[in-house]
Design an enzyme around this catalytic site. Structure first.
Site, PDB file in Angstrom:
ATOM      1  N   ARG A   1      42.803  34.014 130.642  1.00  0.00           N
ATOM      2  CA  ARG A   1      43.962  34.292 131.880  1.00  0.00           C
ATOM      3  C   ARG A   1      45.044  35.185 131.470  1.00  0.00           C
ATOM      4  O   ARG A   1      46.166  34.542 131.130  1.00  0.00           O
ATOM      5  CB  ARG A   1      44.051  32.801 132.095  1.00  0.00           C
ATOM      6  CG  ARG A   1      43.297  32.150 132.915  1.00  0.00           C
ATOM      7  CD  ARG A   1      43.814  30.710 133.474  1.00  0.00           C
ATOM      8  NE  ARG A   1      44.268  29.898 132.449  1.00  0.00           N
ATOM      9  CZ  ARG A   1      44.559  28.730 132.462  1.00  0.00           C
ATOM     10  NH1 ARG A   1      43.844  27.984 133.405  1.00  0.00           N
ATOM     11  NH2 ARG A   1      45.055  28.087 131.429  1.00  0.00           N
TER      12      ARG A   1
ATOM     13  N   ASP B   1      48.601  37.393 131.957  1.00  0.00           N
ATOM     14  CA  ASP B   1      49.719  36.796 132.889  1.00  0.00           C
ATOM     15  C   ASP B   1      49.897  38.103 133.820  1.00  0.00           C
ATOM     16  O   ASP B   1      49.329  39.291 133.804  1.00  0.00           O
ATOM     17  CB  ASP B   1      50.829  36.904 132.027  1.00  0.00           C
ATOM     18  CG  ASP B   1      50.861  35.523 130.903  1.00  0.00           C
ATOM     19  OD1 ASP B   1      50.375  34.732 131.613  1.00  0.00           O
ATOM     20  OD2 ASP B   1      51.719  35.495 130.044  1.00  0.00           O
TER      21      ASP B   1
ATOM     22  N   TYR C   1      43.388  42.528 121.975  1.00  0.00           N
ATOM     23  CA  TYR C   1      44.412  43.044 122.785  1.00  0.00           C
ATOM     24  C   TYR C   1      44.965  44.298 122.086  1.00  0.00           C
ATOM     25  O   TYR C   1      45.021  44.294 121.054  1.00  0.00           O
ATOM     26  CB  TYR C   1      45.605  42.082 122.976  1.00  0.00           C
ATOM     27  CG  TYR C   1      45.050  40.933 124.394  1.00  0.00           C
ATOM     28  CD1 TYR C   1      45.728  41.157 125.468  1.00  0.00           C
ATOM     29  CD2 TYR C   1      44.517  39.898 123.714  1.00  0.00           C
ATOM     30  CE1 TYR C   1      45.403  40.090 126.469  1.00  0.00           C
ATOM     31  CE2 TYR C   1      44.400  38.714 124.926  1.00  0.00           C
ATOM     32  CZ  TYR C   1      44.666  39.099 126.064  1.00  0.00           C
ATOM     33  OH  TYR C   1      44.333  38.022 127.052  1.00  0.00           O
TER      34      TYR C   1
ATOM     35  N   ARG D   1      53.332  39.201 123.060  1.00  0.00           N
ATOM     36  CA  ARG D   1      54.315  39.906 123.476  1.00  0.00           C
ATOM     37  C   ARG D   1      55.578  39.350 122.724  1.00  0.00           C
ATOM     38  O   ARG D   1      56.390  40.192 122.426  1.00  0.00           O
ATOM     39  CB  ARG D   1      54.715  39.721 124.909  1.00  0.00           C
ATOM     40  CG  ARG D   1      53.371  40.446 125.920  1.00  0.00           C
ATOM     41  CD  ARG D   1      53.408  39.870 127.534  1.00  0.00           C
ATOM     42  NE  ARG D   1      54.828  39.916 128.071  1.00  0.00           N
ATOM     43  CZ  ARG D   1      55.017  39.203 129.047  1.00  0.00           C
ATOM     44  NH1 ARG D   1      54.276  38.387 129.581  1.00  0.00           N
ATOM     45  NH2 ARG D   1      56.324  39.417 129.455  1.00  0.00           N
TER      46      ARG D   1
END
Length: 293
Positions: free
Chosen positions: A55, A57, A118, A206
Site C-alpha cells: 500500500r 503512500d 523499491y 524515506r
C-alpha cells in the site's frame, strides 16, 4: 469446485496525483480507479475488492505493483481474454495494468510476497533536477558522497527493529529484515538507491534515505544511521524525504508449490504473540502494514 477465480494484476502508476493506494473518502486513490474500472468493464453489480502487495503512500510511484481480485467464474470466462485491452481503454493514463492472469492455487498478492524492492532517486546537480524527471527525482542541493552513503547503508542491513525509521502504529511491530540497501550513480548523474526487504513499515524507506543523504552531504559520519537504528527512537535529525523520488519496482513471490506455506507463515507473523505483546526479533508480533514507505 470454486465459484470464483483469483486473478493476478500487474500494474504501474505515477503517484503524483494520487492520495496513495488505499481508498479514502473524497480523495483520488489508485485502488479506487482500478476497482471502479473493473466494475464497469466487467459489468459487475458491485465494486470488486483488490488486495495489493504494497500500500504505497501519497505521491509514491509503482511500476512493479501486484494485486489480486476474486471474480465469478462466469465473468472471468466471458471477459478474461479481453480484460487487459478493455482496462487500457477505461483507466486514466497515470495508472496502467500490464498483466492479467489467472493466479495459481494459494496465491495472495499480500501474504504470498517474500520481498518488495523499491528505488529512490536523487540528483545533486547544482542546477537541479532534469525537468523531464522532476516528478520522479528529488533534488538535493548539496554534493553527495556515494562511498560514504554506501558505507552507512551497510550498517543497516539485516533483521532489526526499525522503530527509529518508522512512523509507529498502534499494536504493530517495526521489526523488518532489510535484505539490500545500496546506492549507484547512474550515467546521467542521478543517484539511485535500491532498497529491498521482506516488508516495510510506514515511512521506512524515506526515513532511511533521509539519514543517508545527511551522511552523503557531510553533515553526519557514515556510522551515524546505524547508531540511530540501535537507539530505537526517532531522531529529529532524520528527515522523511519527499515521496516523489520513491518507486515500487518489484515484488517477489516463491515457487507455486511454496505459496500455501508462505501464506501461513506471513499470517502467523501478523498475529499478536501470546499475552498481546509484540514478540522479539524473529517472533513476529503484529505486522499490520505491508506497504510503505
Amino acid at each position: 469446485m470454486s465459484d470464483v477465480v483469483r486473478v493476478r494484476l500487474d500494474l504501474a502508476y505515477d503517484g503524483r496525483e494520487f492520495s496513495g493506494w488505499a481508498r479514502q473518502r473524497d480523495r483520488r486513490t489508485v485502488q479506487e480507479e482500478i476497482e471502479d474500472a473493473l466494475r464497469v468493464v466487467l459489468r459487475l453489480p458491485g465494486t470488486p475488492e483488490l488486495t495489493v502487495a504494497g500500500r504505497t503512500d501519497a505521491g509514491v510511484h509503482a511500476r512493479g505493483q501486484v494485486a489480486h481480485v476474486d471474480l465469478p467464474v462466469e465473468v472471468w470466462a466471458e471477459h478474461g481474454e479481453g480484460l487487459l485491452r478493455r482496462l487500457a481503454g477505461r483507466l486514466p493514463m497515470d495508472v496502467r495494468v500490464f498483466g492479467v492472469s489467472e493466479a495459481p492455487a494459494h496465491f495472495d498478492a499480500r501474504f504470498s510476497a517474500i520481498w518488495r524492492r523499491y528505488a529512490y532517486r536523487v540528483t545533486d546537480h547544482p542546477g537541479g533536477a532534469d525537468p523531464l524527471q522532476r516528478g520522479h527525482v528529488l533534488w538535493h542541493n548539496w554534493p553527495l558522497d556515494l562511498d560514504a552513503m554506501n558505507e552507512a547503508a551497510r550498517g543497516l542491513l539485516g533483521e532489526h527493529d526499525f522503530a527509529a525509521y518508522c512512523k509507529k502504529r498502534e499494536g504493530a511491530t517495526t521489526i523488518r529484515t532489510l535484505q539490500r540497501l545500496e546506492w549507484v550513480r547512474r550515467a546521467d548523474g542521478v543517484l539511485e538507491a535500491t532498497v529491498k526487504a521482506d516488508a516495510f513499515c510506514h515511512n521506512m524507506v524515506r526515513s532511511l534515505v533521509g539519514a543517508m543523504l545527511f551522511v552523503g552531504d557531510g553533515h553526519r559520519p557514515p556510522e551515524w544511521p546505524a547508531k540511530v537504528l540501535a537507539a530505537g527512537v526517532r531522531d529529529s535529525a532524520v528527515h522523511v524525504v519527499r515521496p516523489h523520488g520513491l518507486t515500487l519496482e518489484e515484488v517477489g513471490y516463491p515457487a507455486e508449490e511454496e505459496l500455501a506455506a508462505r501464506n501461513l507463515a506471513s499470517r502467523n507473523k501478523r498475529t499478536l504473540a501470546p499475552g498481546g505483546g509484540a514478540g522479539g526479533l524473529g517472533s513476529g508480533g503484529l505486522l499490520d502494514d505491508f506497504g510503505c514507505c
